[in-house]
Write a protein that holds these residues in place. Structure first.
Motif, PDB file in Angstrom:
ATOM      1  N   ALA A  34      22.228 -13.374-164.556  1.00 31.18           N
ATOM      2  CA  ALA A  34      22.348 -11.963-164.254  1.00 31.18           C
ATOM      3  C   ALA A  34      21.899 -10.926-165.341  1.00 31.18           C
ATOM      4  O   ALA A  34      21.295  -9.865-165.083  1.00 31.18           O
ATOM      5  CB  ALA A  34      23.839 -11.613-163.623  1.00 31.18           C
ATOM      6  N   GLY A  38      15.252 -10.794-165.923  1.00 28.96           N
ATOM      7  CA  GLY A  38      14.157 -11.644-165.707  1.00 28.96           C
ATOM      8  C   GLY A  38      13.163 -12.082-166.843  1.00 28.96           C
ATOM      9  O   GLY A  38      11.979 -12.611-166.245  1.00 28.96           O
ATOM     10  N   ASP A  43      15.289 -17.282-168.361  1.00 30.61           N
ATOM     11  CA  ASP A  43      15.529 -18.059-167.211  1.00 30.61           C
ATOM     12  C   ASP A  43      15.392 -19.628-167.013  1.00 30.61           C
ATOM     13  O   ASP A  43      16.322 -20.050-166.640  1.00 30.61           O
ATOM     14  CB  ASP A  43      14.847 -17.353-166.119  1.00 30.61           C
ATOM     15  N   ARG A  64      25.465 -16.906-153.526  1.00 27.54           N
ATOM     16  CA  ARG A  64      26.048 -15.944-152.943  1.00 27.54           C
ATOM     17  C   ARG A  64      26.034 -14.562-153.737  1.00 27.54           C
ATOM     18  O   ARG A  64      26.598 -13.539-153.320  1.00 27.54           O
ATOM     19  CB  ARG A  64      27.666 -16.158-152.428  1.00 27.54           C
ATOM     20  N   SER A  65      25.481 -14.675-154.790  1.00 25.23           N
ATOM     21  CA  SER A  65      25.240 -13.461-155.929  1.00 25.23           C
ATOM     22  C   SER A  65      24.640 -12.418-155.224  1.00 25.23           C
ATOM     23  O   SER A  65      23.786 -12.485-154.303  1.00 25.23           O
ATOM     24  CB  SER A  65      24.623 -13.892-157.035  1.00 25.23           C
ATOM     25  N   ASN A  66      25.191 -11.087-155.623  1.00 25.37           N
ATOM     26  CA  ASN A  66      24.203  -9.932-155.136  1.00 25.37           C
ATOM     27  C   ASN A  66      22.777  -9.806-156.025  1.00 25.37           C
ATOM     28  O   ASN A  66      22.223  -9.046-155.649  1.00 25.37           O
ATOM     29  CB  ASN A  66      25.103  -8.756-155.445  1.00 25.37           C
ATOM     30  N   ASP A  67      22.844 -10.740-157.080  1.00 24.18           N
ATOM     31  CA  ASP A  67      21.788 -10.658-158.065  1.00 24.18           C
ATOM     32  C   ASP A  67      20.623 -11.438-157.520  1.00 24.18           C
ATOM     33  O   ASP A  67      20.912 -12.682-157.413  1.00 24.18           O
ATOM     34  CB  ASP A  67      22.028 -10.853-159.421  1.00 24.18           C
ATOM     35  N   ALA A  68      19.349 -10.852-157.262  1.00 25.37           N
ATOM     36  CA  ALA A  68      18.527 -12.030-156.824  1.00 25.37           C
ATOM     37  C   ALA A  68      18.137 -12.830-157.949  1.00 25.37           C
ATOM     38  O   ALA A  68      17.576 -14.119-157.469  1.00 25.37           O
ATOM     39  CB  ALA A  68      17.072 -11.029-156.468  1.00 25.37           C
ATOM     40  N   ASN A  69      18.291 -12.569-159.170  1.00 28.88           N
ATOM     41  CA  ASN A  69      17.915 -13.590-160.250  1.00 28.88           C
ATOM     42  C   ASN A  69      18.681 -14.857-160.204  1.00 28.88           C
ATOM     43  O   ASN A  69      18.350 -15.943-160.466  1.00 28.88           O
ATOM     44  CB  ASN A  69      17.445 -13.065-161.389  1.00 28.88           C
ATOM     45  N   ARG A  71      20.409 -15.986-157.637  1.00 31.49           N
ATOM     46  CA  ARG A  71      20.218 -16.648-156.269  1.00 31.49           C
ATOM     47  C   ARG A  71      19.009 -17.515-156.743  1.00 31.49           C
ATOM     48  O   ARG A  71      19.024 -18.809-156.349  1.00 31.49           O
ATOM     49  CB  ARG A  71      20.044 -15.610-155.142  1.00 31.49           C
ATOM     50  N   ARG A  72      17.975 -16.985-157.152  1.00 25.37           N
ATOM     51  CA  ARG A  72      16.663 -17.572-157.339  1.00 25.37           C
ATOM     52  C   ARG A  72      17.091 -18.755-158.394  1.00 25.37           C
ATOM     53  O   ARG A  72      16.571 -20.082-158.027  1.00 25.37           O
ATOM     54  CB  ARG A  72      15.639 -16.616-157.917  1.00 25.37           C
TER      55      ARG A  72
END
Length: 86
Positions: A34, A38, A43, A64-69, A71-72
């Protein structure tokens, strides 16, 4: 990963965590995703650490995270763990 700001330092910390294979480190690694901004180098190091730890159940919390990174990264890590976790 708390307090580390340089990508190389974060990657080294993630590698050391992976060597210990401690599931208790998974939340900190997800938090690191998070905060990585990026940065692909960071990462990669964190995802690799999650994969080496191999705790799909706790890593999947990142789905379930609100952060796309997050989740990815969690998805990639769980996918690379093998088995039928997805």
């Amino acid at each position: 990963l708390e307090g580390a700001n340089e990508p190389l330092a974060i990657a080294n910390i993630a590698a050391n965590i992976a060597d210990k294979r401690s599931a208790s480190a998974v939340p900190a690694l997800l938090a690191g995703l998070a905060k990585s901004g990026g940065d692909r180098f960071v990462d990669h190091a964190i995802i690799n650490a999650l994969q080496q730890i191999g705790d799909a159940k706790h890593t999947a919390v990142g789905f379930r995270s609100n952060d796309a990174n997050v989740r990815r990264g969690a998805l990639i890590a769980v996918d690379q763990m093998g088995g039928d976790h997805l």
